[in-house]
Design a protein around this motif. Structure first.
Motif, short mmCIF file in Angstrom:
data_model
loop_
_atom_site.label_atom_id
_atom_site.label_comp_id
_atom_site.label_asym_id
_atom_site.label_seq_id
_atom_site.Cartn_x
_atom_site.Cartn_y
_atom_site.Cartn_z
N ARG A 1 44.88 26.85 -6.67
CA ARG A 1 44.10 25.77 -6.03
C ARG A 1 44.51 25.62 -4.57
O ARG A 1 43.66 25.38 -3.70
N ASN A 2 45.80 25.78 -4.31
CA ASN A 2 46.31 25.70 -2.93
C ASN A 2 45.69 26.83 -2.08
O ASN A 2 45.24 26.59 -0.95
N GLN B 1 48.36 25.67 -9.85
CA GLN B 1 48.44 24.82 -8.65
C GLN B 1 48.38 25.68 -7.38
O GLN B 1 47.70 25.32 -6.41
N GLN B 2 49.06 26.81 -7.41
CA GLN B 2 49.07 27.67 -6.23
C GLN B 2 47.70 28.31 -6.01
O GLN B 2 47.28 28.50 -4.88
N THR C 1 51.42 26.62 -15.01
CA THR C 1 51.00 25.43 -14.27
C THR C 1 51.21 25.64 -12.77
O THR C 1 50.33 25.33 -11.95
N ALA C 2 52.36 26.20 -12.42
CA ALA C 2 52.66 26.46 -11.00
C ALA C 2 51.66 27.47 -10.42
O ALA C 2 51.19 27.31 -9.29
N TRP D 1 42.08 25.99 -1.39
CA TRP D 1 41.97 24.96 -0.36
C TRP D 1 42.18 25.56 1.03
O TRP D 1 41.43 25.28 1.96
#
Length: 149
Positions: free
Chosen positions: A86-87, A83-84, A79-80, A90
């Motif tokens: 996606r970060n 998220q990273q 999960t982390a 971005w």
């Protein structure tokens, strides 16, 4: 009366400031993207290390509790990592926008500088023509005085 080039000086100053600020934001955006990529690489390494630990521990036999904890932790780590990722995406998109903003501001500044240079060149040509006209008139007056009457 100030020349066209002189009247553009404040506009050039503003454009230079805007271009510098945009370049600064671009640099900061690049730094943030690099940091996000490094964090993702760290998470990926940690994930690989943890999987290697599973291979080592699992070959020797593990308890059900250890296996549940391992799977829970691996899920959290996945999960982390997601998220990273996606970060990072971005920050990559943001960097593209910052680069485009800087390119636009840089192009505007260069356009203004060319405009000022053109005005200065026009002023030099006009001054040269005035000077030549004055010299021609002066020579005509001198020629008129030196003729015998």
């Amino acid at each position: 009366m100030p020349s066209k080039a002189e009247r553009l000086a404040p506009v050039i100053d503003m454009a230079e400031r805007a271009e510098r600020e945009s370049a600064k934001r671009l640099g900061q955006g690049q730094t943030l993207l690099t940091q996000a990529q490094e964090k993702l690489a760290d998470l990926d390494r940690y994930y690989s290390d943890y999987q290697q630990q599973w291979m080592t521990e699992g070959s020797q036999g593990v308890s059900g509790q250890w296996l549940m904890n391992y799977q829970r932790f691996l899920s959290q780590l996945e999960t982390a990592i997601g998220q990273q990722q996606r970060n990072v995406a971005w920050h990559r998109d943001n960097l593209a926008k910052l680069r485009q903003d800087w390119q636009q501001r840089h192009a505007r500044l260069e356009g203004l500088r060319k405009l000022v240079e053109r005005h200065l060149q026009e002023a030099r040509v006009a001054a040269d023509k005035r000077e030549q006209k004055m010299l021609d008139e002066f020579c005509q007056r001198l020629a008129g005085r030196s003729r015998p009457h």
